[in-house]
Design an enzyme around this catalytic site. Structure first.
Site, short mmCIF file in Angstrom:
data_model
loop_
_atom_site.label_atom_id
_atom_site.label_comp_id
_atom_site.label_asym_id
_atom_site.label_seq_id
_atom_site.Cartn_x
_atom_site.Cartn_y
_atom_site.Cartn_z
N GLY A 120 0.81 -1.22 0.00
CA GLY A 120 0.00 0.00 0.00
C GLY A 120 0.84 1.26 0.00
O GLY A 120 0.53 2.23 0.70
N THR A 143 2.80 4.16 -2.77
CA THR A 143 2.28 4.91 -3.92
C THR A 143 1.86 3.96 -5.03
O THR A 143 0.81 4.12 -5.65
CB THR A 143 3.36 5.89 -4.43
OG1 THR A 143 3.77 6.70 -3.33
CG2 THR A 143 2.84 6.77 -5.53
N ALA A 144 2.69 2.92 -5.28
CA ALA A 144 2.38 1.99 -6.37
C ALA A 144 1.10 1.22 -6.09
O ALA A 144 0.22 1.09 -6.96
CB ALA A 144 3.54 1.02 -6.57
N GLU A 149 8.22 12.49 -4.13
CA GLU A 149 7.36 13.67 -4.03
C GLU A 149 7.28 14.49 -5.31
O GLU A 149 6.44 15.36 -5.41
CB GLU A 149 7.88 14.55 -2.89
CG GLU A 149 7.94 13.79 -1.58
CD GLU A 149 8.30 14.64 -0.37
OE1 GLU A 149 7.75 14.37 0.71
OE2 GLU A 149 9.11 15.56 -0.51
N ALA A 150 8.19 14.23 -6.24
CA ALA A 150 8.19 15.04 -7.47
C ALA A 150 7.73 14.19 -8.65
O ALA A 150 8.03 13.00 -8.72
CB ALA A 150 9.59 15.58 -7.72
N LYS A 173 5.09 22.36 -10.63
CA LYS A 173 6.50 22.13 -11.00
C LYS A 173 6.68 22.40 -12.49
O LYS A 173 6.02 21.74 -13.32
CB LYS A 173 6.88 20.68 -10.66
CG LYS A 173 8.26 20.27 -11.12
CD LYS A 173 8.57 18.82 -10.76
CE LYS A 173 9.86 18.35 -11.39
NZ LYS A 173 10.11 16.91 -11.21
N VAL A 184 2.25 -10.32 4.91
CA VAL A 184 2.28 -11.58 4.16
C VAL A 184 3.50 -12.37 4.63
O VAL A 184 4.63 -11.87 4.59
CB VAL A 184 2.38 -11.31 2.64
CG1 VAL A 184 2.58 -12.60 1.86
CG2 VAL A 184 1.15 -10.56 2.15
N THR A 229 11.24 9.95 -12.03
CA THR A 229 10.62 9.08 -13.03
C THR A 229 9.86 7.88 -12.46
O THR A 229 9.13 7.22 -13.20
CB THR A 229 11.70 8.56 -13.99
OG1 THR A 229 12.85 8.19 -13.23
CG2 THR A 229 12.09 9.60 -15.00
N ILE A 265 7.31 7.42 -10.28
CA ILE A 265 5.84 7.44 -10.28
C ILE A 265 5.34 7.33 -11.73
O ILE A 265 4.33 6.69 -12.00
CB ILE A 265 5.31 8.69 -9.56
CG1 ILE A 265 5.68 8.61 -8.07
CG2 ILE A 265 3.80 8.85 -9.74
CD1 ILE A 265 5.33 9.84 -7.25
C1 LIG Z 1 15.59 8.31 -2.35
C2 LIG Z 1 14.37 8.18 -3.20
C3 LIG Z 1 13.75 9.31 -3.72
C4 LIG Z 1 12.63 9.19 -4.55
N1 LIG Z 1 12.07 10.31 -5.11
C5 LIG Z 1 11.11 10.15 -6.04
C6 LIG Z 1 10.54 11.28 -6.71
O1 LIG Z 1 10.84 12.42 -6.41
N2 LIG Z 1 9.61 11.04 -7.66
C7 LIG Z 1 9.20 9.79 -8.01
O2 LIG Z 1 8.40 9.62 -8.93
N3 LIG Z 1 9.66 8.72 -7.34
C8 LIG Z 1 10.60 8.88 -6.39
N4 LIG Z 1 11.08 7.79 -5.72
C9 LIG Z 1 10.46 6.49 -5.95
C10 LIG Z 1 9.19 6.39 -5.12
O3 LIG Z 1 9.49 6.54 -3.77
C11 LIG Z 1 8.48 5.07 -5.37
O4 LIG Z 1 8.33 4.85 -6.73
C12 LIG Z 1 7.11 5.06 -4.76
O5 LIG Z 1 7.15 5.47 -3.43
C13 LIG Z 1 6.47 3.72 -4.86
O6 LIG Z 1 6.93 2.84 -3.89
P1 LIG Z 1 6.21 1.44 -3.78
O7 LIG Z 1 4.76 1.66 -3.52
O8 LIG Z 1 6.61 0.60 -4.93
O9 LIG Z 1 6.93 0.81 -2.50
P2 LIG Z 1 6.79 1.17 -0.94
O10 LIG Z 1 6.48 2.59 -0.70
O11 LIG Z 1 8.01 0.61 -0.29
O12 LIG Z 1 5.52 0.33 -0.47
C14 LIG Z 1 5.61 -1.05 -0.24
C15 LIG Z 1 4.33 -1.52 0.41
O13 LIG Z 1 4.37 -2.92 0.50
C16 LIG Z 1 4.00 -3.32 1.80
N5 LIG Z 1 4.63 -4.60 2.10
C17 LIG Z 1 5.91 -4.97 1.90
N6 LIG Z 1 6.10 -6.24 2.34
C18 LIG Z 1 4.91 -6.67 2.81
C19 LIG Z 1 4.45 -7.86 3.40
N7 LIG Z 1 5.27 -8.89 3.62
N8 LIG Z 1 3.16 -7.94 3.77
C20 LIG Z 1 2.30 -6.90 3.58
N9 LIG Z 1 2.69 -5.74 3.03
C21 LIG Z 1 3.96 -5.63 2.66
C22 LIG Z 1 4.49 -2.17 2.69
O14 LIG Z 1 3.82 -2.17 3.91
C23 LIG Z 1 4.11 -0.98 1.82
O15 LIG Z 1 2.76 -0.66 2.00
C24 LIG Z 1 12.14 7.90 -4.84
C25 LIG Z 1 12.72 6.77 -4.28
C26 LIG Z 1 13.84 6.89 -3.47
C27 LIG Z 1 14.46 5.66 -2.88
#
Ligand SMILES: Cc1cc2nc3c(=O)[nH]c(=O)nc-3n(C[C@H](O)[C@H](O)[C@H](O)COP(=O)(O)OP(=O)(O)OC[C@H]3O[C@@H](n4cnc5c(N)ncnc54)[C@H](O)[C@@H]3O)c2cc1C
Length: 498
Positions: A11, A13-14, A48-49, A77, A184, A343, A345
């Protein structure tokens, strides 16, 4: 329908962007959409961007812009400012918009390359309206009239990632998505097909589904830990592998742009939001220690932090396949390219779009996954090449980090692009996808990659005619930017109206 139950694991952003898009498309159908997230594990907490393509996502889901911005504390932006990248002391903006006009059917930059040493022609930046506006802290929505100067640019948002996830969660739950808290701890595969059948939670509950979307973040719970898909690493081209993020209060006018300032072993970001500023240091752990990296960041912020440092590790690259069997990886579980051009998001959005295009409605067709994987590889590689350009096109020789980046071997696909540009200013173009001609021009010319020759067709126009036309354009861009409201006034008006 073949798929009756979708389970989104994660849960962040993705996960919530995926759940929201699925619920928008299938909200009135019998498709059951569930999302599991674990408060104990949490999200990555940054991101955030954005880039302008997010308008497509937002408009498809029917978001009201003002409502979305107020609730996510978003700012506008117009581009990214790069400081100290080409060389120390140098700054340029990669704008979301075009440069100049194509006089006599010849691309504007070809005229500029030809005339750039002539008195009064000025910097390439002077021919971009969003750059004028961004540097002045001004913003106005683009105009739809193609004859208007205000039609020459686009814009994106900077927002609070946790508020954005909350906003998407409310949207999704209102459309029937069932959210489940839990961790999980086990995944069951079908012995014959190799497809995932169910996941088990720490509570002991087992949840079955037909299609699984792995949004579990860097760990890639299903795509990697279970299916062992494999990872293609690109650290030799993009050597940064760690980041530290720290929010702080805004210390001046809220500017409509992200700033990236190159440091000796990486770079520092500054992302202004309505209520605070996001900061971070992205660096290579082989060039600087974590303690030193934190010091660099604190020095760059120059304001008291609002929270403890958030320390992150990553490996740049991508999964060898992002759709395998009945598992589709979206977000950090599919790969990661560092955030220099915001990139991630967008890559999430692209993957969601392709998943909706190929959503299995009949028999499982391996071609759906094959096409999904082909498109995602292409997009990842295009973004990768564009990011590498920033590091490689530098004159910096003040650290081992920059000496490595400046002299490293490049992927053939990028080397080819740079060679063509250096020869006579040709930008390798593609129709769809990220980072089209103006973006490549911004980085090439902003970091002093100059073509050896210009398009000879430019010479059909006299020097005097070109100088006059350029002076006129420059003046019109500057005047149009001055006439815009300030970014701060616009945000204040929006908050007051909420
Ligand atoms: C330093 C940094 C800066 C960034 N800046 C930008 C930016 O400016 N612009 C941009 O577009 N992107 C940016 N990103 C990328 C962006 O943060 C991610 O693309 C975005 O947050 C999506 O993350 P996600 O949802 O894939 O993973 P996460 O945010 O890590 O979410 C993972 C989810 O999976 C759940 N989960 C994991 N394991 C389990 C389990 N076993 N059981 C149940 N739930 C589980 C967690 O609880 C969580 O809800 C940045 C990334 C980094 C590292």
């Amino acid at each position: 329908m073949l798929v009756k139950r979708v389970l989104v694991v994660g849960g962040g952003t993705a996960g919530w962007m995926t759940a929201a898009a699925l619920s928008n498309k299938f909200g009135n159908s019998p498709l059951e959409i569930r999302l599991i997230e674990s408060a104990e594990i949490g999200t990555v907490g940054v991101g955030e961007a954005t880039v302008p393509h997010i308008h497509h996502y937002n408009s498809t889901l029917g978001f009201d812009e003002a409502d979305f911005m107020v609730r996510t504390k978003a700012t506008f932006k117009l581009g990214v400012e790069f400081v100290n990248w080409g060389r120390i002391g140098n700054s340029y903006i990669h704008p979301f918009g075009a440069y100049g006009e194509d006089f006599g059917g010849v691309p504007f930059h070809q005229h500029w390359v030809r005339m750039r040493d002539q008195p009064g022609v000025g910097d390439f930046e002077a021919f971009s309206l969003p750059i004028h506006a961004a540097r002045m802290g001004r913003f106005q929505h683009p105009d739809r009239d193609p004859s208007s100067l205000l039609n020459t640019y686009n814009y994106a948002y900077q927002f609070d990632a946790s508020l954005y996830a909350r906003f998407l969660r409310e949207y999704s739950e209102a459309r029937g998505v069932v959210r489940q808290e839990g961790k999980v701890v086990d995944v069951a595969l079908n012995g014959e097909t190799g497809f995932v059948e169910s996941v088990a939670l720490d509570s002991g509950e087992r949840i079955e589904a037909d299609l699984f979307v792995d949004c579990s973040g860097f760990r890639g719970l299903l795509i990697e830990q279970t299916l062992k898909t494999g990872y293609e690493e690109w650290t030799h081209w993009l050597p940064c592998d760690r980041a530290i993020a720290i929010p702080c209060p805004n210390d001046g006018p809220v500017m409509p742009l992200t700033r990236s300032t190159a440091q000796q072993s990486g770079w520092v970001w500054k992302i202004p939001l309505q209520h605070r500023c996001g900061n971070g240091h992205v660096y290579s752990s082989s060039s600087i220690s974590d303690d030193e990296a934190l010091e660099v960041l604190l020095g760059a912020i120059g304001a008291p932090p609002l929270a403890d440092p958030n320390k992150l590790r990553f490996v740049t690259g991508k999964r060898k396949k992002q759709w395998v069997g009945n598992v589709v990886a979206i977000g950090l579980s599919s790969g990661f390219l560092e955030p220099l051009e915001s990139t991630s998001i967008h890559l999430i959005q692209l993957a969601i779009g392709r998943l909706l295009d190929f959503f299995p409605t009949g028999e499982w067709d391996p071609l759906d996954a094959e096409e999904f994987n082909r498109v995602m590889v292409l997009e990842y590689e295009r973004v990768r090449d564009f990011l590498i350009l920033h590091y490689n096109a530098t004159e910096r020789d003040d650290s081992d980090f920059w000496n490595y980046c400046r002299t490293m071997d490049l992927p053939e696909s990028l080397k080819y692009k740079i060679d063509l540009f250096r020869e006579r200013g040709v930008v390798v173009n593609y129709r769809d996808g990220m980072f089209l001609e103006p973006s490549w021009l911004a980085v090439y010319l902003g970091q002093n990659v100059m073509p050896r020759a210009h398009d000879p067709l430019s010479e059909r126009l006299s020097d005097a005619d070109l100088i006059a036309a350029m002076a006129d354009l420059r003046a019109r861009y500057a005047a149009a930017a001055v006439a815009m409201p300030t970014h701060e006034a616009l945000l204040a008006g929006m908050a007051a109206a909420a």
